[in-house]
Design a protein around this motif. Structure first.
Motif, PDB file in Angstrom:
ATOM      1  N   UNK A  58       5.956   2.921   3.434  1.00  0.00           N
ATOM      2  CA  UNK A  58       6.180   2.645   4.848  1.00  0.00           C
ATOM      3  C   UNK A  58       6.124   1.154   5.145  1.00  0.00           C
ATOM      4  N   UNK A  59       5.655   0.372   4.176  1.00  0.00           N
ATOM      5  CA  UNK A  59       5.327  -1.023   4.450  1.00  0.00           C
ATOM      6  C   UNK A  59       6.517  -1.799   5.009  1.00  0.00           C
ATOM      7  N   UNK A  60       6.293  -2.566   6.064  1.00  0.00           N
ATOM      8  CA  UNK A  60       7.399  -3.292   6.691  1.00  0.00           C
ATOM      9  C   UNK A  60       7.350  -4.770   6.348  1.00  0.00           C
ATOM     10  N   UNK A  61       6.194  -5.251   5.963  1.00  0.00           N
ATOM     11  CA  UNK A  61       6.113  -6.668   5.600  1.00  0.00           C
ATOM     12  C   UNK A  61       4.861  -6.903   4.774  1.00  0.00           C
ATOM     13  N   UNK A  62       4.811  -8.036   4.137  1.00  0.00           N
ATOM     14  CA  UNK A  62       3.647  -8.365   3.344  1.00  0.00           C
ATOM     15  C   UNK A  62       2.904  -9.500   4.028  1.00  0.00           C
TER      16      UNK A  62
ATOM     17  N   UNK B 159      17.754  -0.009   8.251  1.00  0.00           N
ATOM     18  CA  UNK B 159      16.575  -0.288   7.442  1.00  0.00           C
ATOM     19  C   UNK B 159      16.702   0.289   6.035  1.00  0.00           C
ATOM     20  N   UNK B 160      17.326   1.451   5.914  1.00  0.00           N
ATOM     21  CA  UNK B 160      17.411   2.054   4.580  1.00  0.00           C
ATOM     22  C   UNK B 160      18.279   1.186   3.667  1.00  0.00           C
TER      23      UNK B 160
ATOM     24  N   UNK C 120       0.812  -1.220   0.000  1.00  0.00           N
ATOM     25  CA  UNK C 120       0.000   0.000   0.000  1.00  0.00           C
ATOM     26  C   UNK C 120       0.843   1.267   0.000  1.00  0.00           C
TER      27      UNK C 120
ATOM     28  N   UNK D  15      -6.499  -5.150   7.416  1.00  0.00           N
ATOM     29  CA  UNK D  15      -5.330  -4.528   6.811  1.00  0.00           C
ATOM     30  C   UNK D  15      -5.713  -3.515   5.741  1.00  0.00           C
TER      31      UNK D  15
END
Lengths: 247, 231, 656
Positions: free
Chosen positions: C290-294, C518-519, C287, C403
């Motif tokens: 910012x998404x951290x996981x699927x 994270x980057x 979406x 979600x």
């Protein structure tokens, strides 16, 4: 969205800790609550401040690793896990207070992370069916009535997150324990150890320093899996029965 | 190599569920007593004589199998022991709950649960104080309200002529109602009666029903007397 | 003498072979191996120490079983409790050749389906054994109280899954992985209570200790106190899961990592088929940034849901309910009439990508692209009624709504493929022993059973098969020669390992650059998804290798890790994991580049049939590519294990 976060920061188990206020901007309503904290942490790292420690792993609501108190509610305003809580549950300008689970049986490790080893030790004390590998009869040897299997499943949905303890005014772990006792007690395979299980687990629960249950139901209301209170009653009944059998 | 299964020897002597069970069983005894007590009180509506006869009969209940007042003393001892056990368990659990969370939340929701919890604890303490007062009033006759009389019915009618006595009793009855509302539900839970969502509904219903009956049943005589409905 | 450098990227070493499987007919091999494997006297077992890293299905079941047998087990997990391992998130089910439905299933058919599903790139012997022990798993789990779905008669229910035409999947609503893992976890906790297993939660393995060529222990960091600990043993088992998080966005848990496997690889364990990754077709689309996981939704949804996209691009923005039947393209049903929506995962995923590449994707634009296709339950709701659909899939629908904020009972779901499982892993022989003696690898962490593509409901089967039934029988052959000579903590190999870990931690904390961990991870993930994802090309892979190398260089120069080494430090943990992913990513691309064929999850654009299906090249690539670490400044060395198909005839896979 713009928000004001008030987050419990505590450097270690011995530290006294306190609430620190962080403003945050650019939060989208599609973010999960933890993704919002990720954004905060990226910002803190950029500024050279240590990021907020919080637990999470699967981020799909099943592992039970995440869990914080959000505005005084375990896992926040929706009945779900913290990782599945989305920012669309909040409004622009909201102030959000974030605290770790509070119970002496769950000591704080750092910031929002707590040690829930006490729950594992309750399982160790009897939350299982002893079935050595390779010794099992055919799976169809003992049919199980569907209703029993369904009730067992309902209780087995517990993810061990500890929200029940966090939400309980007495910091009691009875819902967690009742769920396991109900799950295993519904199966024919669980009968041989049923008495010993409830005696041992309830004993361990008290030893860990959890409070007693006063049947207020806050645990069940906070449970992201909606485990009903009747598992506690089932456990109480099982305990009475076990004590009669031993007497 | 086989592993030993559960060893069932770790049970502490006073597990919290055991304490709860004590509270539940003694609570059920009180509920029985309270319903009987209420029935007796309502005798006043049948007239002073009936009421006095009932009071007198209590002393002779079971005679000649029991000595005079024998039944009364069995009841008194049972109730006293129950009261001590009930209160002692409550205080123990209360203190354990306090030790289970020594660092409090900065912010907390769940106002209703907190209210119920407090009403059980402080309401319980209030009831304890009231029971002492009530015994001094109607059993030992140490406290006299509205004069001294030599039969129970007159004493009753005279006492509830005083507005403040009515208020004290009504407050105690309200406390009792609250206590029963959660207490009966809680006793059912502890005794293992809530085994399904349907059973939970029934248990809630029973608790509400008993609480309402008790509140109304106990409140009727003092209110009726105060309003002059009992001659 | 060094072998010549091939394509400027790798060298080729000696071929390898699995020497542990006995000769003879495939159906008798496992019985024979169990008989041949040496036994350990019960009294000697308590003198033997076994370290198990990871507490998912493969690790917890192995820990419980070895503990029951009487060995001294030390079990490690990075989570706060062994119950949280990511096996818990598996939804759909577990396969077993029980043939309870009487629909013609058998061990051989499960074996055949698994090999075919894996596009003929798995090892026959291992896969046959997997099918053989599958039935025992169900018995074991039922005995433990796993609440599988049941029919009204009280017997177990089954459903069917992608890529097969029988009903052999046992399930517990959409939480099968959770229920199986809790079963294994409880068995493990029982052993912890009994004292045969010592549990080290919130501990992360950071190095393997190899002494005289044998795996003899690990270096682990206590993630709460930061203490770097040495744990020695007679054998080490890695059950540490897959490496899908190299893509940053995947259906893996946040903490899933390759570090345990990669550290072993750097110590000499071969890494096999790293490029075989599975992209799962039914995930909730991305979406935003910012998404951290699927989040995956069980592919069991494909049993009743129908997948479609609009026939015309201009319809993509419309409300799907307003698009009439004749304007919808049920492309899987059109392209694969006999399997329809139940084609294997790799095919379903690639076709979804193709539809979106054609501009017929749906949902909001991320970047300037719509990545999503519809999964529609309208027909199923009409046929079965909403209540029946709710009973079957209710929890998945709720999760989707939670979600996305959309109600799938009203509007079709949107799905898009996401990285889900890695078939590659450390190379093991029939005994599950890696190329370092004494190192055993189980579950997703090894490479052996799924070839180039895994069928649904097979991961749970493999994890538990390895842990309950295979490893305990094969590891005893190795342990029977023990207890191995005690090692002093001052042994140079131990000191070296400990120093290496401490040095690395100090370095990471000391760089103090400009970019967060994270980057770097996101950037790596982007490179991997773009060039080593659903479709791979020569050019793209070469580009990816260059990009990864420069990103890795920047990482060690410019990463910012705050905090201290002696407390809980989540940035530090992540930094170590990303550092290893940066090395693994390159190897994955090299492996993908060298394998100039398409097979299963590995789709090379250069190798496809006229109608766009994966085209294998059995003449050149019928082998397992097992990579040896070439040193920090060296090049990886490829060892080929030729695959021999005796029981099954090689065919071009067809689901038409």
């Amino acid at each position: 969205m713009k928000l004001t976060l008030k987050i419990w920061r505590q450097n270690g188990p011995e530290d006294k800790g306190g609430v620190v206020t962080y403003p945050i901007e650019g939060v989208s309503e599609d973010m999960s609550f933890l993704e919002m904290l990720d954004v905060l942490n990226e910002g803190l790292t950029a500024k050279g401040e240590e990021p907020v420690a919080f637990d999470s792993d699967c981020r799909e609501g099943i592992c039970g690793m995440c869990g914080v108190m959000i505005n005084g509610e375990a896992h926040g305003p929706e009945r779900t896990t913290t990782c599945q809580l989305h920012m669309r549950s909040f409004r622009d300008g909201d102030e959000i207070v974030i605290e770790p689970w509070r119970a002496d049986a769950f000591p704080v490790i750092k910031d929002l992370c707590v040690d829930r080893g006490s729950l594992d030790r309750i399982i160790q004390s009897g939350g299982y069916i002893s079935a050595n590998t390779g010794s099992a009869p055919d799976a169809h040897a003992t049919p199980v009535p569907k209703d029993d299997a369904d009730r067992a499943f309902m209780a087995a949905e517990c993810i061990g997150c500890g929200a029940c303890v966090a939400a309980c005014p007495n910091a009691s772990g009875m819902l967690f324990m009742g769920a396991k006792i109900t799950h295993l007690g519904e199966f024919p395979q669980g009968q041989p150890e049923r008495d010993a299980r409830v005696l041992s687990m309830t004993g361990q629960h008290d030893e860990e320093g959890f409070g007693g249950c006063t049947n207020l139901g806050e645990c069940s209301r906070a449970c992201p899996k909606g485990i009903p209170l009747n598992v506690i009653s089932q456990m109480n009944g099982d305990l009475l029965r076990a004590q009669r059998h031993r007497a | 190599m086989a592993t030993s299964t559960i060893s069932a020897g770790k049970r502490p002597r006073t597990g919290s569920i055991l304490l709860k069970t004590v509270m539940a069983v003694t609570g059920v005894i009180f509920v029985g007593f309270i319903l009987a007590h209420m029935y007796g009180n309502l005798m006043i509506f049948a007239g002073k004589d009936s009421f006095n006869e009932y009071a007198h009969h209590l002393r002779e209940f079971g005679t000649p199998m029991l000595p005079e007042k024998g039944f009364l003393w069995i009841m008194r001892i049972t109730l006293l022991v129950s009261l001590v056990l009930h209160a002692a368990s409550a205080f123990l659990l209360w203190s354990r709950a306090g030790r289970a969370r020594t660092v409090r939340y900065v912010q907390r929701k769940g106002e209703w649960a907190t209210f119920v919890k407090r009403s059980m604890r402080w309401g319980g303490v209030a009831l304890l104080v009231f029971v002492v007062f009530h015994l001094l009033h109607f059993t030992t006759l140490t406290i006299n309200i509205g004069g001294t009389y030599d039969n129970p019915a007159d004493r009753l009618v005279a006492s509830f002529g005083e507005w403040w006595a009515v208020l004290i009793y009504l407050f105690a009855i309200a406390c009792l109602g609250m206590h029963l509302l959660h207490g009966i539900w809680s006793a059912g839970m502890t005794l293992g009666l809530n085994t399904s969502l349907d059973m939970a509904e029934r248990l809630r219903l029973v608790a509400i029903l008993v609480a309402v009956v008790v509140v109304v049943g106990f409140a009727l005589p003092p209110v009726a007397i105060f309003l002059g409905l009992i001659p | 003498m060094t072998a010549p450098l091939i394509e400027g990227l790798y060298r080729e070493g000696e071929p390898i072979a699995d020497t542990a499987a006995p000769a003879g007919p495939i159906a008798e091999k496992w019985t024979q191996r169990k008989f041949d494997a040496k036994l350990v006297n019960p009294a000697n077992r308590r003198k033997l120490d076994v370290i198990i890293v990871g507490t998912g299905l493969a690790g917890a079941s192995a820990g419980a079983t070895l503990g029951e047998a009487g060995y001294n087990v030390k079990s490690f997990c990075y989570q706060d409790s062994p119950r949280r391992a990511h096996s818990i998130a598996a939804q759909g089910g577990i396969n077993a050749a029980k043939n309870y439905k009487g629909d013609g299933d058998s061990i051989y058919r499960l074996f055949y389906d698994t090999v075919k599903g894996g596009d003929y790139r798995s090892r026959e012997d291992n896969t046959y054994r997997l099918a053989e022990v599958s039935a025992d798993i169900i018995d074991q789990c039922v005995a433990q109280g796993v609440p599988f779905a049941r029919e009204y008669g009280g017997l177990l229910d089954n459903r069917s899954f992608g890529g097969v035409q029988v009903s052999r999947t046992f399930y517990a609503r959409g939480q099968t992985g959770q229920q199986l893992l809790i079963g294994a976890y409880q068995a493990l906790e029982r052993q912890i209570g009994a004292g045969t297993v010592q549990m080290y939660a919130r501990h992360e393995m950071l190095e393997l200790i190899v002494v005289d060529g044998k795996a003899r222990g690990i270096i682990a960091r206590d993630m709460v106190t930061g203490e770097v600990q040495t744990h020695l043993a007679d054998a080490v088992v890695l059950a540490s899961g897959g490496y899908g998080n190299v893509y940053f966005l995947s259906t893996n848990a946040m903490g899933c990592n390759v570090t345990a496997s990669w550290r072993a690889h750097r110590k000499g364990a071969y890494f096999a088929n790293p490029c075989y990754t599975q992209i799962h077709p039914t995930c909730i689309p991305v979406s935003g940034d910012h998404q951290s996981k699927l989040t995956l939704m069980s592919e069991s949804l494909r049993n009743d849901g129908r997948i479609w996209v609009p026939k015309r691009r201009e319809d993509c923005e419309k409300d799907p309910r307003d698009i009439p039947e004749e304007d919808r393209d049920y492309y899987l049903e059109r392209l694969y009439p006999s399997f329809g929506n139940l084609v294997p995962r790799d095919i379903a995923s690639r076709q979804a990508k193709n539809m979106c590449d054609e501009g017929r994707g749906v949902g909001p634009k991320v970047g300037d692209f719509r990545r999503g296709v519809y999964l529609d339950f309208k027909e199923a709701i009409g046929r079965l009624g909403e209540d029946a659909v709710r009973a079957k899939y209710g929890n998945l629908f709720d999760m989707y709504k939670q979600i996305t904020g959309e109600d799938p009972y009203q509007v079709p779901m949107r799905i898009y493929p996401a990285v889900h499982y890695t078939m590659g892993g450390l190379w093991v022989d029939y005994d599950l022993q890696a190329s370092i003696p004494g190192l055993f690898v189980t579950g997703e962490a090894n490479f052996s059973d799924h070839g180039a593509n895994r069928l649904g409901a097979s991961a749970l089967m493999q994890g538990l098969a390895d842990g309950y039934f295979v490893l305990p029988n094969t590891i005893r052959d190795y342990l029977a020669d023990g207890p191995y000579e005690p090692i002093d903590v001052k042994h140079p190999a131990v000191v070296e390992a400990q120093d290496a870990v401490e040095r690395r931690i100090t370095t990471l904390l000391g760089i103090n650059g400009d970019r967060s961990v994270d980057s770097f991870h996101k950037e790596l993930g982007h490179i991997m998804w773009e060039y080593c994802g659903m479709e791979r090309t020569e050019e793209g892979l070469r580009k990816a290798i260059d990009l990864i190398r420069s990103l890795r260089e920047e990482f060690w120069r410019n990463v910012r890790v705050l905090g201290a080494a002696d407390t809980l430090n989540q940035s530090l943990e992540k930094a170590g994991r990303v550092a290893d992913f940066l090395e693994l990513g390159e190897l994955m691309c090299i492996d993908a580049l060298h394998r100039r064929e398409s097979c299963g999850g590995h789709f090379r654009a250069e190798s496809q049939t006229e109608d766009g299906e994966a085209l294998r090249n059995d003449d050149q690539f019928l082998y397992v590519g097992a990579w040896e670490w070439g040193g920090d400044n060296g090049d990886p060395v490829l060892h080929k294990e030729l695959l021999e198909y005796e029981a099954i005839e090689l065919k071009q896979r067809s689901y038409k």
